[in-house]
Every structure is written in C-alpha cells, then in structure tokens.
Design a protein around this motif. Structure first.
Motif, PDB file in Angstrom:
ATOM      1  N   VAL A 187     -47.099  39.064 -30.318  1.00 50.35           N
ATOM      2  CA  VAL A 187     -47.321  40.498 -30.150  1.00 50.35           C
ATOM      3  C   VAL A 187     -46.112  41.103 -29.444  1.00 50.35           C
ATOM      4  N   LEU A 188     -45.465  42.062 -30.090  1.00 48.24           N
ATOM      5  CA  LEU A 188     -44.309  42.741 -29.519  1.00 48.24           C
ATOM      6  C   LEU A 188     -44.756  44.099 -28.978  1.00 48.24           C
ATOM      7  N   ALA A 189     -44.246  44.489 -27.803  1.00 49.97           N
ATOM      8  CA  ALA A 189     -44.686  45.747 -27.190  1.00 49.97           C
ATOM      9  C   ALA A 189     -43.539  46.403 -26.432  1.00 49.97           C
ATOM     10  N   TYR A 190     -43.624  47.741 -26.327  1.00 48.91           N
ATOM     11  CA  TYR A 190     -42.584  48.522 -25.656  1.00 48.91           C
ATOM     12  C   TYR A 190     -43.199  49.608 -24.773  1.00 48.91           C
ATOM     13  N   ARG A 191     -42.493  49.897 -23.677  1.00 52.59           N
ATOM     14  CA  ARG A 191     -42.837  51.027 -22.812  1.00 52.59           C
ATOM     15  C   ARG A 191     -41.593  51.418 -22.024  1.00 52.59           C
ATOM     16  N   PHE A 192     -41.599  52.652 -21.501  1.00 51.58           N
ATOM     17  CA  PHE A 192     -40.595  53.064 -20.536  1.00 51.58           C
ATOM     18  C   PHE A 192     -41.073  52.695 -19.129  1.00 51.58           C
ATOM     19  N   GLU A 193     -40.127  52.411 -18.262  1.00 52.08           N
ATOM     20  CA  GLU A 193     -40.455  51.927 -16.914  1.00 52.08           C
ATOM     21  C   GLU A 193     -41.362  52.890 -16.158  1.00 52.08           C
ATOM     22  N   GLY A 194     -41.099  54.185 -16.236  1.00 54.40           N
ATOM     23  CA  GLY A 194     -41.864  55.157 -15.464  1.00 54.40           C
ATOM     24  C   GLY A 194     -42.948  55.871 -16.244  1.00 54.40           C
ATOM     25  N   ASP A 195     -43.352  55.335 -17.381  1.00 61.13           N
ATOM     26  CA  ASP A 195     -44.378  55.975 -18.212  1.00 61.13           C
ATOM     27  C   ASP A 195     -45.695  56.029 -17.444  1.00 61.13           C
ATOM     28  N   ARG A 196     -46.221  57.229 -17.250  1.00 61.16           N
ATOM     29  CA  ARG A 196     -47.478  57.356 -16.511  1.00 61.16           C
ATOM     30  C   ARG A 196     -48.699  57.100 -17.382  1.00 61.16           C
ATOM     31  N   TRP A 197     -48.503  57.015 -18.698  1.00 66.45           N
ATOM     32  CA  TRP A 197     -49.610  56.757 -19.622  1.00 66.45           C
ATOM     33  C   TRP A 197     -49.706  55.286 -20.019  1.00 66.45           C
ATOM     34  N   CYS A 198     -48.596  54.596 -19.971  1.00 64.07           N
ATOM     35  CA  CYS A 198     -48.583  53.149 -20.247  1.00 64.07           C
ATOM     36  C   CYS A 198     -47.825  52.488 -19.099  1.00 64.07           C
ATOM     37  N   THR A 199     -48.565  52.002 -18.139  1.00 62.24           N
ATOM     38  CA  THR A 199     -47.998  51.550 -16.874  1.00 62.24           C
ATOM     39  C   THR A 199     -47.687  50.051 -16.879  1.00 62.24           C
ATOM     40  N   ALA A 200     -46.984  49.627 -15.831  1.00 62.09           N
ATOM     41  CA  ALA A 200     -46.704  48.203 -15.654  1.00 62.09           C
ATOM     42  C   ALA A 200     -48.003  47.411 -15.510  1.00 62.09           C
ATOM     43  N   ARG A 201     -49.008  48.025 -14.891  1.00 60.29           N
ATOM     44  CA  ARG A 201     -50.293  47.326 -14.738  1.00 60.29           C
ATOM     45  C   ARG A 201     -50.955  47.074 -16.093  1.00 60.29           C
ATOM     46  N   ARG A 202     -50.778  48.005 -17.029  1.00 66.28           N
ATOM     47  CA  ARG A 202     -51.351  47.778 -18.360  1.00 66.28           C
ATOM     48  C   ARG A 202     -50.640  46.619 -19.059  1.00 66.28           C
ATOM     49  N   PHE A 203     -49.320  46.589 -18.975  1.00 70.48           N
ATOM     50  CA  PHE A 203     -48.596  45.466 -19.577  1.00 70.48           C
ATOM     51  C   PHE A 203     -48.994  44.150 -18.910  1.00 70.48           C
ATOM     52  N   ALA A 204     -49.255  44.174 -17.616  1.00 71.92           N
ATOM     53  CA  ALA A 204     -49.702  42.963 -16.928  1.00 71.92           C
ATOM     54  C   ALA A 204     -51.053  42.499 -17.468  1.00 71.92           C
ATOM     55  N   ALA A 205     -51.918  43.444 -17.825  1.00 70.23           N
ATOM     56  CA  ALA A 205     -53.220  43.092 -18.398  1.00 70.23           C
ATOM     57  C   ALA A 205     -53.056  42.436 -19.764  1.00 70.23           C
ATOM     58  N   TYR A 206     -52.117  42.957 -20.563  1.00 70.66           N
ATOM     59  CA  TYR A 206     -51.839  42.315 -21.851  1.00 70.66           C
ATOM     60  C   TYR A 206     -51.296  40.899 -21.643  1.00 70.66           C
ATOM     61  N   GLN A 207     -50.407  40.750 -20.673  1.00 75.03           N
ATOM     62  CA  GLN A 207     -49.840  39.434 -20.386  1.00 75.03           C
ATOM     63  C   GLN A 207     -50.937  38.452 -19.971  1.00 75.03           C
ATOM     64  N   ALA A 208     -51.870  38.933 -19.155  1.00 78.38           N
ATOM     65  CA  ALA A 208     -52.964  38.074 -18.723  1.00 78.38           C
ATOM     66  C   ALA A 208     -53.849  37.653 -19.896  1.00 78.38           C
ATOM     67  N   LEU A 209     -54.042  38.562 -20.842  1.00 88.30           N
ATOM     68  CA  LEU A 209     -54.888  38.252 -22.000  1.00 88.30           C
ATOM     69  C   LEU A 209     -54.196  37.325 -22.982  1.00 88.30           C
TER      70      LEU A 209
END
Length: 281
Positions: A187-209
């Motif tokens: 699964v490939l995914a992208y976000r901007f560092e300061g995106d308030r709609w797609c946060t680092a915590r959300r990417f961490a949740a994907y990583q955990a899953l």
C-alpha cells in the motif's frame, strides 16, 4: 469560467462517459486509455480539472483509467460555496461514513464491483485503485476485492473528527490485514507534513494496521502549490492534495516526483508478470 481567478471548467471531451451498474446501483464513470485498469476516485468536492489532469497522466502511462462520479459537479473547479455544499451533502449521505465510529463507507462495495468489471474488461494481473482526500481510504477497502492489487492512498481524510482514526470497520481491517499476509499486498500513501486533515497520527494508525506493507511518504509543506483553487485555499486551508490541487507541475519538483512514484508503482504491480521490477522508491 467558474472561479474568481479565471479558471475554466473541464468539458471532459477526451473520455468516454458510461453508466456502470453494480448490483442495481448505477453511477457515471469516465474512462480513457488502454491497458490494465486503474480506478481513480475523485477528491472532495468532485472530479475537478486537477483530478482529470492526474487521470490523463495515468492514461498516458499505459493504463485504462476509470473515474467514477461520486459527488459534486463533474469537470468543475472547486469553489468555496459549491464545494462546502458538496461536503455537507456527502457527510449526511448513506453512502459515506465521514465520522468516527461509522465503519466502512457502503460506497466501497460498489467501487469493488467496478474494479471487478474493469479487470474483466481490461485484463492484466489486476487493477490499481487510487483514493484522494475523502476517498483516500477507499483504495484500501477496495483491496478486499482480489482484483485490486495496487492501492494508493493520497491524503486520506476520514474520519473527519478523529485525526488518528482510519475509516474502516474492524472486520474489514482484519480482512485487509489477512490479505497483506496472504498475497503480499503493498500500500503506497502520501501526505504533506502539516496537513490538518491527514495527520501523522493517521499514518501511524495505517502503519500499525499494515506493518511493513504500508509505505507512507511525507512531503514538506514548503513543496505545496501556493495558489490552489479557492476551495483548497479557503476551506482546506493547509497543504493537502499532493498530486492534484497542491501539485506543482515543474520538472524535479517533489510533488511531480510523487506523481512519478505513483505511476511507477502502478507499472510495477500491474505489469503482465505481476511485478515488472520497475523501481518506484
């Protein structure tokens, strides 16, 4: 002309327009190109000219791109007033689960059916699925369909009220994790560092899953287009849409590099052998 800065809507004349029926539910789909299929889902608030630009790049890279109309006005630039109304309607629609606790959006069942039909029509080892913003996570839940072998999650924004959440039911999350283990799904995914709609915590949740199967890439805010359409400027308000509204179409630019990585990922996963060896790192 539909925006205050003179941008023209896209008439979508270089795509075929057809009605696709999945289990009695009919939606409009715009298609172009040849080769293995890639389902490109629109970002909020609709199939904008920026989304269509990405679709044309996918088409020109050797794929049959299929863009389903899920909300908004097809081909229109996203304005503040119009875009805000589309968001409001989507948030109360039975097809979407915009908030925490809602589980998987029902529309993903239709999208999986579209992927099945596209694979039957276009052949190849499977189908690519690209989600954007509101539909970002849909590319993951589409992977419950075995034909989907190349999911790309761009700035997944749901649930809107839980920055650390993933828009997926517990059962579907287990099924996706099982598929990763069974089929080697990436699964490939992208976000901007300061995106308030797609946060680092959300990417961490994907990583955990998903563990090592999740390749989450983060771009600096400084690389975002500083002159996006009005909806993104005044409503979204932060760097967000890596390969659409906030992309800078200049050689060597980080956002254009992200586009190239996505095209290479699709080529790698959808080649006739199933893995072409094309590097996308």
């Amino acid at each position: 002309m539909s925006t205050d800065d003179g941008r023209l809507d896209d008439a979508i004349t270089d795509f075929s327009r057809r009605l696709v029926d999945v289990d009695g539910v009919v939606k409009t789909v715009y298609a172009a190109g040849s080769g293995p299929a890639v389902v490109l889902m629109p970002e909020m608030p609709g199939i904008s000219p920026d989304v269509l630009r990405l679709a044309r790049w996918i088409r020109d890279a050797g794929f049959t791109v299929q863009v389903p109309s899920l909300f908004g006005t097809d081909g229109a630039w996203p304005t503040v007033e119009g875009g805000t109304e589309v968001v409001r309607r989507a948030c109360v629609s039975a097809e979407f689960r915009a908030f925490a606790g809602g589980g998987t959006s029902p529309v993903t069942a239709w999208l999986r059916g579209l992927a099945r039909q596209a694979h039957a029509e276009c052949g190849g080892p499977g189908v690519g699925a690209i989600g954007l913003c509101f539909t970002g996570n849909f590319a993951l839940t589409m992977a419950l369909e075995p034909a989907v072998v190349a999911p790309v999650l761009n700035h997944p924004s749901l649930p809107l009220d839980d920055p650390a959440g993933i828009e997926i039911s517990d059962g579907d999350a287990r099924a996706v994790r099982d598929r990763v283990a069974r089929d080697g799904l990436k699964v490939l995914a992208y976000r901007f560092e300061g995106d308030r709609w797609c946060t680092a915590r959300r990417f961490a949740a994907y990583q955990a899953l998903l563990g090592a199967a999740f390749d989450g890439r983060v771009l600096p805010d400084s690389s975002a287009n500083t002159s996006p359409p009005p909806f993104f400027r005044d409503v979204v308000e932060s760097p967000h849409s890596v390969v659409t509204a906030h992309l800078v179409d200049e050689a060597g630019h980080p956002t254009l590099k992200a586009r190239d990585e996505i095209l290479a990922f699709l080529t790698d996963r959808l080649s006739p052998s199933g893995r072409s060896g094309t590097p996308y790192a």
